[in-house]
Scaffold this motif. Structure first.
Motif, mmCIF file in Angstrom:
data_model
loop_
_atom_site.group_PDB
_atom_site.id
_atom_site.type_symbol
_atom_site.label_atom_id
_atom_site.label_comp_id
_atom_site.label_asym_id
_atom_site.label_seq_id
_atom_site.Cartn_x
_atom_site.Cartn_y
_atom_site.Cartn_z
ATOM 1 N N ALA A 128 3.673 4.685 5.928
ATOM 2 C CA ALA A 128 3.610 3.975 4.647
ATOM 3 C C ALA A 128 2.792 4.773 3.646
ATOM 4 N N VAL A 129 1.627 5.242 4.064
ATOM 5 C CA VAL A 129 0.770 6.012 3.144
ATOM 6 C C VAL A 129 1.506 7.254 2.657
ATOM 7 N N ILE A 130 2.039 8.021 3.600
ATOM 8 C CA ILE A 130 2.654 9.299 3.230
ATOM 9 C C ILE A 130 3.912 9.099 2.393
ATOM 10 N N LEU B 277 20.859 12.477 0.375
ATOM 11 C CA LEU B 277 21.373 11.237 -0.215
ATOM 12 C C LEU B 277 21.744 11.441 -1.677
ATOM 13 N N HIS B 278 21.367 12.592 -2.245
ATOM 14 C CA HIS B 278 21.670 12.927 -3.640
ATOM 15 C C HIS B 278 21.196 11.866 -4.621
ATOM 16 N N LEU B 279 19.954 11.518 -4.526
ATOM 17 C CA LEU B 279 19.389 10.531 -5.445
ATOM 18 C C LEU B 279 18.338 11.146 -6.352
ATOM 19 N N GLU B 280 18.272 12.481 -6.371
ATOM 20 C CA GLU B 280 17.201 13.158 -7.126
ATOM 21 C C GLU B 280 17.158 12.711 -8.578
ATOM 22 N N GLU B 281 18.345 12.457 -9.115
ATOM 23 C CA GLU B 281 18.422 12.108 -10.526
ATOM 24 C C GLU B 281 17.586 10.872 -10.843
ATOM 25 N N TYR B 282 17.522 9.951 -9.871
ATOM 26 C CA TYR B 282 16.815 8.690 -10.129
ATOM 27 C C TYR B 282 15.374 8.719 -9.649
ATOM 28 N N VAL B 283 15.145 9.254 -8.460
ATOM 29 C CA VAL B 283 13.790 9.170 -7.908
ATOM 30 C C VAL B 283 13.150 10.537 -7.675
ATOM 31 N N GLY B 284 13.844 11.600 -8.035
ATOM 32 C CA GLY B 284 13.260 12.925 -7.855
ATOM 33 C C GLY B 284 13.240 13.325 -6.396
ATOM 34 N N THR B 285 12.554 14.425 -6.108
ATOM 35 C CA THR B 285 12.480 14.920 -4.747
ATOM 36 C C THR B 285 11.087 14.656 -4.207
ATOM 37 N N PRO B 286 10.966 13.809 -3.196
ATOM 38 C CA PRO B 286 9.631 13.569 -2.647
ATOM 39 C C PRO B 286 9.130 14.804 -1.904
ATOM 40 N N THR B 287 7.847 15.080 -2.012
ATOM 41 C CA THR B 287 7.295 16.222 -1.299
ATOM 42 C C THR B 287 5.969 15.822 -0.688
ATOM 43 N N ILE B 288 5.722 16.309 0.540
ATOM 44 C CA ILE B 288 4.412 16.079 1.150
ATOM 45 C C ILE B 288 3.506 17.173 0.611
ATOM 46 N N SER B 289 2.735 16.845 -0.421
ATOM 47 C CA SER B 289 1.874 17.858 -1.007
ATOM 48 C C SER B 289 0.538 17.862 -0.277
ATOM 49 N N VAL B 290 -0.276 18.852 -0.611
ATOM 50 C CA VAL B 290 -1.589 18.976 0.024
ATOM 51 C C VAL B 290 -2.417 17.716 -0.225
ATOM 52 N N SER B 291 -2.375 17.219 -1.478
ATOM 53 C CA SER B 291 -3.210 16.058 -1.789
ATOM 54 C C SER B 291 -2.771 14.829 -0.996
ATOM 55 N N VAL B 292 -1.447 14.701 -0.810
ATOM 56 C CA VAL B 292 -0.949 13.565 -0.023
ATOM 57 C C VAL B 292 -1.437 13.667 1.422
ATOM 58 N N SER B 293 -1.329 14.866 2.009
ATOM 59 C CA SER B 293 -1.748 15.047 3.403
ATOM 60 C C SER B 293 -3.230 14.771 3.558
ATOM 61 N N VAL B 294 -4.031 15.318 2.628
ATOM 62 C CA VAL B 294 -5.476 15.127 2.709
ATOM 63 C C VAL B 294 -5.808 13.636 2.633
ATOM 64 N N ALA B 295 -5.136 12.937 1.712
ATOM 65 C CA ALA B 295 -5.379 11.504 1.560
ATOM 66 C C ALA B 295 -5.044 10.769 2.849
ATOM 67 N N ALA B 296 -3.864 11.087 3.423
ATOM 68 C CA ALA B 296 -3.422 10.384 4.619
ATOM 69 C C ALA B 296 -4.362 10.663 5.797
ATOM 70 N N VAL B 297 -4.712 11.940 5.980
ATOM 71 C CA VAL B 297 -5.556 12.313 7.122
ATOM 72 C C VAL B 297 -6.943 11.683 6.993
ATOM 73 N N SER B 298 -7.495 11.667 5.754
ATOM 74 C CA SER B 298 -8.847 11.115 5.635
ATOM 75 C C SER B 298 -8.845 9.601 5.832
ATOM 76 N N VAL B 299 -7.805 8.924 5.328
ATOM 77 C CA VAL B 299 -7.731 7.474 5.546
ATOM 78 C C VAL B 299 -7.603 7.192 7.039
ATOM 79 N N LEU B 300 -6.748 7.978 7.709
ATOM 80 C CA LEU B 300 -6.550 7.830 9.153
ATOM 81 C C LEU B 300 -7.855 8.017 9.903
ATOM 82 N N GLY B 301 -8.570 9.076 9.568
ATOM 83 C CA GLY B 301 -9.826 9.402 10.256
ATOM 84 C C GLY B 301 -10.823 8.271 10.116
ATOM 85 N N VAL B 302 -10.987 7.787 8.870
ATOM 86 C CA VAL B 302 -11.952 6.707 8.623
ATOM 87 C C VAL B 302 -11.556 5.474 9.426
#
Lengths: 409, 61
Positions: free
Chosen positions: A34-36, A360-385
């Motif tokens: 969910a977070v990621i 699914l070819h939905l980029e036009e509406y929702v763009g391309t999701p990417t697991i960026s560094v900030s997302v990973s850091v956020a997820a890992v730190s929330v998990l750790g805590v």
């Protein structure tokens, strides 16, 4: 050594309680995913929106003439201001101005290619217009250039959709198009872009010709509007007041008379979007984090049950001289172990979803999701805590057991 | 002869981009002759068969 004992114990425990372990891990998997997913989709949507906003141009102003609302130097109010191409020339010297272009417009010109016929709007502009407004020529194409302006060449640049409709299946560059029965050489076609706001219609349906050719062909003295861009987004207010100053001097109006010029500052739009998406992403992140916290509460509960079940074992250990610290770290370790497994599976799941998503070819509406560094850091730190907190309380309970009480059960 | 899209016109001068010793694109002054709008004659500043830099279309980010 101690850690080896922990691990064998954990595995033994997991084997004994397969369903319970599975459900516990599932809570964490779900929370992590969910977070990621929420964060990376949020980011994808933001980038997509930003692209669409910038389809009109990056931090630009579109300026139309207005009417004076104050009398100035003996001149009455409610005087009409009109722009000529020289006004754009004048604005080049405003401090921190990066680029300016006049814009002539003619609606409903007849464009004809063979038997195909269409009503199009024609824009007369300078070469720099391409950069200001992000009207980018696609590969093998060019925009209007300075030579076209100088020689008043009859060359034309076509919007993407218009080019496809008039020239299905062929590259129109090098071909001719009749504009009100005057032949124009097509020198370029626009590269496809998203554009979420516009004036005078979408760029993809417009045509662009040199300003000088426009003036000659349609006999227009006045231009419709001017577009300009500051050399840095934060200098926009300075540039705008410089524009009022310069235009006020030229057209004799009070520089404080805001109604004399009508400005559309797209940098305001971009600032609004950035703020909005910041809030949007925080919102998504909080939702994801709460899902993960629920998973953490689940794990914490399970560990409490484990402590209860193993009271005897803990009592024995402590009676044989195990330190509080040892018992505590055993339980924290076990919680962390489950959290890490859950987190890892959650990561893998999100990674798969995000990599399959483009199909699914939905980029036009929702763009391309990417697991960026900030997302990973956020997820890992929330998990750790969550792992630590969820493990700590059951572990403290276990380590505070009185060995005598524990053994008596 | 060169495709006109590769030539930049600025203040009555014409430029093309060539790779310098460091393999970076650098502007070189040329003089142009006749043009039909798509292809332009190079009068001087460039020898035949020189590789001219062609930039990919800009991406909006």
């Amino acid at each position: 050594m101690a850690s080896m004992t922990f691990i064998t114990q954990i595995f033994r425990d997991m084997r004994n309680q397969k369903l319970r372990t599975l459900l516990t891990i599932f809570g964490i998997v779900w929370g992590t995913a969910a977070v990621i997913l929420l964060l990376s989709f949020g980011e994808g949507i933001q980038l997509n929106q930003q692209k669409a906003v910038r389809g009109l141009g990056e931090y630009i102003v579109i300026m139309w003439p207005g009417r004076t609302s104050k009398s100035f130097e003996g001149l009455p109010r409610n005087r009409r201001i009109r722009f000529k191409a020289q006004d754009a020339e004048l604005l080049k010297s405003v401090p921190h101005m990066k680029a300016v272009s006049p814009e002539y417009s003619f609606w409903n010109a007849r464009a004809r290619v063979g038997r195909r016929d269409k009503l199009v709007s024609i824009t007369g502009c300078w070469p720099i217009f391409s950069e200001i407004r992000n009207v980018i020529p696609k590969e093998g194409s060019r925009f209007i250039n300075q030579e076209d302006i100088k020689k008043r060449r009859r060359v034309i640049f076509l919007g993407t959709d218009l080019a496809e409709e008039l020239f299905p299946d062929i590259d129109p560059v090098g071909d001719y198009i009749q504009i009100n029965n005057v032949p124009f050489l097509i020198v370029g076609v626009m590269k496809r872009k998203e554009q979420d706001s516009s004036y005078n219609g979408r760029d993809t349906r417009r045509t662009f010709i040199p300003s000088t050719t426009f003036k000659t062909m349609f006999g227009r003295e006045y231009i419709n509007n001017i577009v300009f861009q500051a050399d840095a987004p934060e200098r926009m207010p300075t540039v705008i007041s410089g524009v009022y100053e310069a235009m006020g001097r030229k057209h004799k109006f009070d520089p404080a008379d805001k109604q004399a010029l009508s400005l559309w500052d797209t940098s305001e739009m971009e600032t609004f979007f950035n703020t909005f998406f910041m809030a949007f992403r925080i919102f998504l992140g909080v939702i994801g984090a709460f899902t993960l916290i629920v998973g953490g509460i689940g794990i914490s509960n399970i560990m409490n049950v484990v402590v209860e079940e193993r009271t005897k074992e803990i009592g024995t250990k402590m009676a044989l001289g195990a330190k509080k610290r040892f018992v505590r770290s055993q339980f924290i370790f076990e919680t962390m172990f489950l959290t890490v497994i859950g987190g890892f599976v959650g990561f893998a799941f999100s990674y798969t979803v995000i990599n399959l998503f483009p199909y699914l070819h939905l980029e036009e509406y929702v763009g391309t999701p990417t697991i960026s560094v900030s997302v990973s850091v956020a997820a890992v730190s929330v998990l750790g805590v969550i792992g630590l907190v969820a493990g700590y309380f059951p572990a403290r309970r276990a380590s505070n057991l009185n060995p005598v009480e524990a053994l008596r059960l | 002869m060169l495709p006109e899209r590769l030539v930049t016109f600025r203040n009555d001068s014409a430029f093309v981009e060539l790779l310098n010793e460091l393999s970076e694109p650098a502007e070189t002054l040329i003089t142009t002759g006749l043009s039909d709008g798509l292809n332009v004659e190079i009068a001087s500043g460039l020898i035949e068969s020189t590789q001219v830099v062609q930039r990919p279309p800009k991406e909006i980010e």
